[in-house]
Scaffold this motif. Sequence first.
Motif, PDB file in Angstrom:
ATOM      1  N   THR A   6       0.851  -1.185   0.000  1.00  0.00           N
ATOM      2  CA  THR A   6       0.000   0.000   0.000  1.00  0.00           C
ATOM      3  C   THR A   6       0.886   1.233   0.000  1.00  0.00           C
ATOM      4  OG1 THR A   6      -1.697  -1.169   1.266  1.00  0.00           O
ATOM      5  CG2 THR A   6      -1.815   1.231   1.232  1.00  0.00           C
ATOM      6  N   ARG A   8       0.861   5.484   0.281  1.00  0.00           N
ATOM      7  CA  ARG A   8       0.144   6.718   0.598  1.00  0.00           C
ATOM      8  C   ARG A   8       1.070   7.896   0.333  1.00  0.00           C
ATOM      9  NH1 ARG A   8      -2.399   5.013   6.500  1.00  0.00           N
ATOM     10  NH2 ARG A   8      -3.716   3.290   5.744  1.00  0.00           N
ATOM     11  N   VAL A   9       0.580   8.876  -0.429  1.00  0.00           N
ATOM     12  CA  VAL A   9       1.375  10.059  -0.723  1.00  0.00           C
ATOM     13  C   VAL A   9       0.716  11.270  -0.083  1.00  0.00           C
ATOM     14  CG1 VAL A   9       2.373   9.161  -2.846  1.00  0.00           C
ATOM     15  CG2 VAL A   9       0.199  10.369  -2.944  1.00  0.00           C
ATOM     16  N   CYS A  10       1.535  12.192   0.378  1.00  0.00           N
ATOM     17  CA  CYS A  10       1.041  13.391   1.035  1.00  0.00           C
ATOM     18  C   CYS A  10       0.927  14.536   0.034  1.00  0.00           C
ATOM     19  CB  CYS A  10       1.985  13.786   2.169  1.00  0.00           C
ATOM     20  SG  CYS A  10       2.173  12.522   3.435  1.00  0.00           S
ATOM     21  N   GLU A  11       0.292  15.588   0.481  1.00  0.00           N
ATOM     22  CA  GLU A  11       0.152  16.772  -0.358  1.00  0.00           C
ATOM     23  C   GLU A  11       1.527  17.276  -0.773  1.00  0.00           C
ATOM     24  OE1 GLU A  11      -1.900  21.221  -0.184  1.00  0.00           O
ATOM     25  OE2 GLU A  11      -2.021  19.860   1.524  1.00  0.00           O
ATOM     26  N   SER A  14       3.145  14.071  -6.285  1.00  0.00           N
ATOM     27  CA  SER A  14       2.236  13.587  -7.320  1.00  0.00           C
ATOM     28  C   SER A  14       1.914  12.116  -7.089  1.00  0.00           C
ATOM     29  CB  SER A  14       2.868  13.758  -8.704  1.00  0.00           C
ATOM     30  OG  SER A  14       2.110  13.091  -9.683  1.00  0.00           O
ATOM     31  N   ARG A  15       0.646  11.750  -7.264  1.00  0.00           N
ATOM     32  CA  ARG A  15       0.247  10.359  -7.098  1.00  0.00           C
ATOM     33  C   ARG A  15       0.891   9.460  -8.155  1.00  0.00           C
ATOM     34  NH1 ARG A  15      -3.498   9.227  -3.368  1.00  0.00           N
ATOM     35  NH2 ARG A  15      -4.734  10.928  -2.495  1.00  0.00           N
ATOM     36  N   ALA A  18       3.489   7.092  -6.890  1.00  0.00           N
ATOM     37  CA  ALA A  18       3.118   5.935  -6.078  1.00  0.00           C
ATOM     38  C   ALA A  18       3.451   4.629  -6.803  1.00  0.00           C
ATOM     39  CB  ALA A  18       1.635   5.990  -5.726  1.00  0.00           C
ATOM     40  N   ARG A  42       4.813   5.294   2.933  1.00  0.00           N
ATOM     41  CA  ARG A  42       4.323   6.675   3.043  1.00  0.00           C
ATOM     42  C   ARG A  42       5.378   7.602   2.453  1.00  0.00           C
ATOM     43  NH1 ARG A  42       2.775   5.178   8.694  1.00  0.00           N
ATOM     44  NH2 ARG A  42       0.502   5.026   8.791  1.00  0.00           N
ATOM     45  N   PRO A  53      -2.293  11.401   4.781  1.00  0.00           N
ATOM     46  CA  PRO A  53      -2.511  11.273   3.347  1.00  0.00           C
ATOM     47  C   PRO A  53      -2.990  12.562   2.741  1.00  0.00           C
ATOM     48  CG  PRO A  53      -4.257  10.183   4.575  1.00  0.00           C
ATOM     49  CD  PRO A  53      -3.251  10.613   5.573  1.00  0.00           C
ATOM     50  N   GLY A  55      -2.491  14.097  -1.519  1.00  0.00           N
ATOM     51  CA  GLY A  55      -2.746  13.688  -2.886  1.00  0.00           C
ATOM     52  C   GLY A  55      -2.807  14.840  -3.852  1.00  0.00           C
ATOM     53  N   PRO A  57      -1.572  17.579  -6.604  1.00  0.00           N
ATOM     54  CA  PRO A  57      -0.659  17.428  -7.726  1.00  0.00           C
ATOM     55  C   PRO A  57       0.645  18.156  -7.487  1.00  0.00           C
ATOM     56  CG  PRO A  57      -2.315  19.076  -8.218  1.00  0.00           C
ATOM     57  CD  PRO A  57      -2.690  18.490  -6.889  1.00  0.00           C
TER      58      PRO A  57
END
Length: 278
Positions: A6, A8-11, A14-15, A18, A42, A53, A55, A57
């Motif tokens: 799994t 999880r990307v933070c602000e 960019s997703r 991932a 993470r 989390p 997300g 851009p």
Amino acid sequence: MGELVTVRVCEGISRGFAADARTRIAAVVSGADALVESLLIRIGTLGTAAGSPGGGPGAPGPPGVLAQVNAEVDGRRIRVQEAAADLGEALDRLADGLRVRMTAVTAGWTPRPWPRRTRTRGLPAAAEPSPPVGSVPSVGAVARLDLPGPPGPRRIVRRKLPQLVWCSPDAAARTMDAMDYDIHLFTDPATETDAVVYRVGPTGYRLARTLAAGPPTRPAVPLTLSPCGAPELSEEQAVERLTSAELPHLFFAQPGSGRGRVLYRRYDGGLGLIAAAS
């Protein structure tokens, strides 16, 4: 293995990154003999909390990237956390660290090298101050980043209230290594006091207790011993001592109860507090 990973990307990250993270870490796991039951990655910028989390851009920007992986390997929890100037370097370090940690967990334990390699190559770092009594000294550049955040007094932004594990200092040091901590709070059954092990010279392992006591009997870990008990401080006093002395960690005792506490600097610029649950 991919379905067990799994990400999880933070602000601010960019997703699209991932998929790259999942591919790199899955490759490490698939080439190992160990049984990996689950794995969480993470990724965030050093200006955000790696565990929250987001997300939004965009690409990662200064001052750098923080990447973390938590996994269960052969029934044991492990954790690796790496900071770097850009996402590619952070993921490279994360993959290397995970490979080393998995090997260490499945083989016989050996002390980690000290001083350890810096985990913040390419990021600004300051020299270590001489710590006062009751403090946990810096463990290298990892805790000496020019942290983002507003000027002025720091504040506690996260509290953890765990039931402390009763274990030997040896077991605490091995947990600290497996979880990639620089400090680990536990209760020492030999003295029935709260204690910490932390990463510092000359051996890389030091033991401190809320009340001063003699060294443990025949430890397998090359521990040095703090000769002093932890100072009794209020939260406000602890914050003042840590920030005024520019320390990365502070081990102290709660007035009245005498229970152990750890105040530490977070990568997002705030402070975290670990306090023994009543």
